[in-house]
Design a protein around this motif. Sequence first.
Motif, PDB file in Angstrom:
ATOM      1  N   ALA A 115      -9.250   3.360   1.349  1.00 19.15           N
ATOM      2  CA  ALA A 115     -10.694   3.286   1.119  1.00 19.15           C
ATOM      3  C   ALA A 115     -11.040   2.197   0.106  1.00 19.15           C
ATOM      4  CB  ALA A 115     -11.212   4.634   0.641  1.00 19.15           C
ATOM      5  N   LEU A 116     -10.144   1.990  -0.875  1.00 15.60           N
ATOM      6  CA  LEU A 116     -10.391   0.946  -1.873  1.00 15.60           C
ATOM      7  C   LEU A 116     -10.322  -0.447  -1.269  1.00 15.60           C
ATOM      8  CD1 LEU A 116      -8.415   2.343  -4.948  1.00 15.60           C
ATOM      9  CD2 LEU A 116     -10.894   2.350  -4.584  1.00 15.60           C
ATOM     10  N   VAL A 117      -9.488  -0.630  -0.258  1.00 13.79           N
ATOM     11  CA  VAL A 117      -9.323  -1.953   0.352  1.00 13.79           C
ATOM     12  C   VAL A 117     -10.129  -2.093   1.639  1.00 13.79           C
ATOM     13  CG1 VAL A 117      -7.039  -2.268  -0.646  1.00 13.79           C
ATOM     14  CG2 VAL A 117      -7.254  -1.221   1.612  1.00 13.79           C
ATOM     15  N   GLY A 118     -10.968  -1.089   1.947  1.00 10.03           N
ATOM     16  CA  GLY A 118     -11.842  -1.184   3.103  1.00 10.03           C
ATOM     17  C   GLY A 118     -11.270  -0.648   4.398  1.00 10.03           C
ATOM     18  N   ASP A 119     -10.180   0.089   4.360  1.00  4.00           N
ATOM     19  CA  ASP A 119      -9.593   0.674   5.566  1.00  4.00           C
ATOM     20  C   ASP A 119     -10.144   2.080   5.734  1.00  4.00           C
ATOM     21  OD1 ASP A 119      -8.133   1.488   7.713  1.00  4.00           O
ATOM     22  OD2 ASP A 119      -6.172   1.302   6.769  1.00  4.00           O
ATOM     23  N   THR A 120     -10.928   2.294   6.780  1.00  2.00           N
ATOM     24  CA  THR A 120     -11.576   3.587   7.010  1.00  2.00           C
ATOM     25  C   THR A 120     -10.979   4.315   8.205  1.00  2.00           C
ATOM     26  OG1 THR A 120     -13.274   2.516   8.374  1.00  2.00           O
ATOM     27  CG2 THR A 120     -13.733   2.760   6.012  1.00  2.00           C
TER      28      THR A 120
ATOM     29  N   ARG B   2       0.836  -1.211   0.000  1.00  2.74           N
ATOM     30  CA  ARG B   2       0.000   0.000   0.000  1.00  2.74           C
ATOM     31  C   ARG B   2       0.866   1.254   0.000  1.00  2.74           C
ATOM     32  NH1 ARG B   2      -4.518   1.230   4.691  1.00  2.74           N
ATOM     33  NH2 ARG B   2      -5.003   3.396   4.121  1.00  2.74           N
TER      34      ARG B   2
ATOM     35  N   GLY C  71      -6.847   7.203   0.039  1.00  4.17           N
ATOM     36  CA  GLY C  71      -7.621   6.693  -1.089  1.00  4.17           C
ATOM     37  C   GLY C  71      -7.425   5.216  -1.320  1.00  4.17           C
ATOM     38  N   VAL C  72      -6.171   4.756  -1.259  1.00  3.89           N
ATOM     39  CA  VAL C  72      -5.910   3.317  -1.414  1.00  3.89           C
ATOM     40  C   VAL C  72      -6.540   2.546  -0.264  1.00  3.89           C
ATOM     41  CG1 VAL C  72      -4.109   1.559  -1.534  1.00  3.89           C
ATOM     42  CG2 VAL C  72      -3.803   3.731  -2.725  1.00  3.89           C
TER      43      VAL C  72
END
Length: 222
Positions: free
Chosen positions: A124-129, A76, A121-122
């Motif tokens: 958010a794509l993998v579900g890390d908020t 990441r 942004g990356v």
Amino acid sequence: MRLNRTLLSVALVVFALVVQVSVLARLQLPGAVPDLLLLVVVALALVYGHVSGALIGFGAGLLADLAPPADHAAGRYALVLCIIGYLVGLARPENGQLKSAFVPMAVVVAAAVGSTLLYAGVGALVGDTAARHVGLGSLLFTAAVYDLLLAPFTVPLFMAIARRTDNDPLAESSSGGGGGVAAGWLSSGTGLRIGSQRGGLRVKAARNRAARAGRIKGVKRL
């Protein structure tokens, strides 16, 4: 990359990663953490260019992804620093010399903000908020401030080391010494006189050889 570039890049990246994990991450500062690894990538990309910057950024980010206590997916931060290294390398001047301190400082701020946005942004794509819970605005502001405060003490130093190891001092000294002697001769006029005398001797020798060749050819015709 050249061998000296590779060795220096590895040494600086490892040094920055050790300081990042063992010192900067333990300061418990509000918001983001000062990113010395990002500053190393920025400094080397400004000296070596976009291709080397992307490679250095990818390697540095991958080490950060694998180094404990990493809490995110591997690759990441490597992707983030690879993009940052490439974009920063595009801002490198043609001669590799920066005329103003404003340019690297502006690049540091842009890199700090850009890396934070890319990382979020990356994630958010993998579900890390996690960025949403901490506050993206606070992260952007503190990342820019911390990196900007740390940059004057690190980026010029890393850039100077990179330029020093990337240049050949023997070639520079020989070319510089030859240029100084030639300039001195030309300014005093001695070099021009010696050059003109040598040129006249060469022309006379060439004429003598041509005359002799003509006489020999004439004898052979008879």
